[in-house]
Enzyme design. Sequence first.
Site, PDB file in Angstrom:
ATOM      1  N   CYS A  48       0.820  -1.138  -0.012  1.00 50.49           N
ATOM      2  CA  CYS A  48       0.014  -0.146   0.127  1.00 50.49           C
ATOM      3  C   CYS A  48       1.039   1.329   0.072  1.00 50.49           C
ATOM      4  CB  CYS A  48      -0.963  -0.112   1.041  1.00 50.49           C
ATOM      5  SG  CYS A  48      -1.129   1.415   2.265  1.00 50.49           S
ATOM      6  N   GLY A  49       0.585   2.050  -0.924  1.00 50.41           N
ATOM      7  CA  GLY A  49       1.364   3.367  -1.185  1.00 50.41           C
ATOM      8  C   GLY A  49       1.467   4.284  -0.088  1.00 50.41           C
ATOM      9  N   HIS A  50       0.118   4.454   0.715  1.00 47.79           N
ATOM     10  CA  HIS A  50       0.077   5.481   1.582  1.00 47.79           C
ATOM     11  C   HIS A  50       0.709   4.943   2.981  1.00 47.79           C
ATOM     12  CE1 HIS A  50      -3.566   7.915  -0.106  1.00 47.79           C
ATOM     13  NE2 HIS A  50      -2.610   7.847  -0.744  1.00 47.79           N
ATOM     14  N   CYS A  51       0.736   3.531   3.054  1.00 53.51           N
ATOM     15  CA  CYS A  51       1.661   2.892   4.219  1.00 53.51           C
ATOM     16  C   CYS A  51       2.783   3.226   3.930  1.00 53.51           C
ATOM     17  CB  CYS A  51       1.256   1.495   4.027  1.00 53.51           C
ATOM     18  SG  CYS A  51      -0.475   0.991   4.397  1.00 53.51           S
TER      19      CYS A  51
END
Length: 499
Positions: free
Chosen positions: A54-57
Amino acid sequence: MRALLILLVVGLVGVSRGQEDVDERDVIDLTPSNFDQTIAKYPNILVEFYAPWCGHCKQLKPHYAKAATKLKKEHPEVALAKVDADAHKELGTKFGVRGFPTLKWFVNGEPTDYEGGRTDDAIVTWIKKRMGPAAVQLNETSHLDDFKNKAEVVVVGFLNSKEGDAWKEFEKVAKKMDDVEFGVSHEKSVHEHAKQKGGDVVLYKKFSGDAEHEAVVYSGAMNAADIESWIGIHQLPFVVEFSAATSGKIFGSPIKSQVLLFCDVGSSSCEEAIKTFKENAKANYGKIIAVLVRNENDNVLNYFGVDKEETPCVFIAKSPSPGEKGMSKYKGPTKDTLTKDGELAKFLSSYLNGELKPHRKSEKLPANVVDEHGVTTLVGANFDEIVMDPSKDVLVEFYAPWCGHCKQLAPIYDKLGKEFQDIDSVVIAKMDATANDPPSNIDVQGFPTIKFFKATDKTSMDYNGDRTVKGFRKFIKQNAGTNFELKKKGKKKAAEKEL
Ligand SMILES: *[C@@H]1O[C@H](CO)[C@@H](O)[C@H](O)[C@H]1NC(C)=O
């Protein structure tokens, strides 16, 4: 609630940093084998549920690690932890994790949503606020007077003692509710000045336009859950304007019904409507939350299927009761009737008495309900008639026009429609679920969602198999409540070209 909140969720993360080495030594790694012990060990612990992809992670990772290190120095009693909820799905499911990253703040093992920012500073500030005193001590009468003006809504405990159960319960609420200021006073002089008895909990509110503070005295049992629920009800003004800042209070409230006025604020018809709306909101305060939605909120208007030309108009939104999946909508007075004497009052009382049927958003029926591929188009208005027909096995694809996977599925679905075109008892159907509401007991979370409604008893099943003609065909054959024979003709050829 979810749906409406999801509409509002804005990307919170700024520019991506490179994935330079992140020193995560102060972040605890959680797995099912150490989760419970760790949560029990730390009375205050922030847990990030993440997925490796996950990019936001990834963007949060360096911030989270830094925050952990900073906090370790100042508040060694607090812990920051993370769990790979993709690898350990059961943990994500247990805590209702729907997207990544999800952060939960556990106090004595009880999780609440972390709603702070996603930079290291924001995380540290948010946690520090929770570790400080939960309520401001009001030692003198002037402290109380100043405190009342600190925010639109403040809650003061006029408690007899700084110990004991009343204080413990009050402190629990004060720690938990992030958006309300709490004060506490043990001084008799302050109690007298406020004209309150020792033991009273009072909510003071003063919204813009109010001449003075209104004081609401709590009269329930001294336990945290009841006090929190009471604050949740009384912290709102008679009419709340919908915005990203207020949506949490609106949809997080213990009141699960909202009456929404859609309106072009500034226009004379809107001002008239607001007047009527306010009167009704006041008369039903505590039973239903009155929300003003400006016409600029396109997402919300679309969600209810409101055309700007039709405003001012009123809808009620009801959060799902047990057994229901989606929010129910009720259509109220429109611009021609809204300000007519008693119309809105009648609508609200009918709703509160349980006399109204939910309204389902629907497009007009297309000219050909069954298209050239044999696929049936469902809209809000014909859904029940077609899908709930006990003599038919019905496969339904709920799609969104913008969804890529739905577009990929379209030619396959058309082929499937062709294949079943001559089978009267099997219906291959699709519904644009952004323009039409399925019944509220049907859970459409993502797109496409594919469900099968079996003939006779109409049990519904999720289709999670391969999105191929073969996969669908097999599933329908296995689960159909009717007998049918597919044409054999050209089978081999079709199989060779199967998508
Ligand atoms: C009241 O007194 C306590 C203890 O002396 C102090 O910590 C607190 O800051 C005081 N409250 C205010 C509003 O000054």
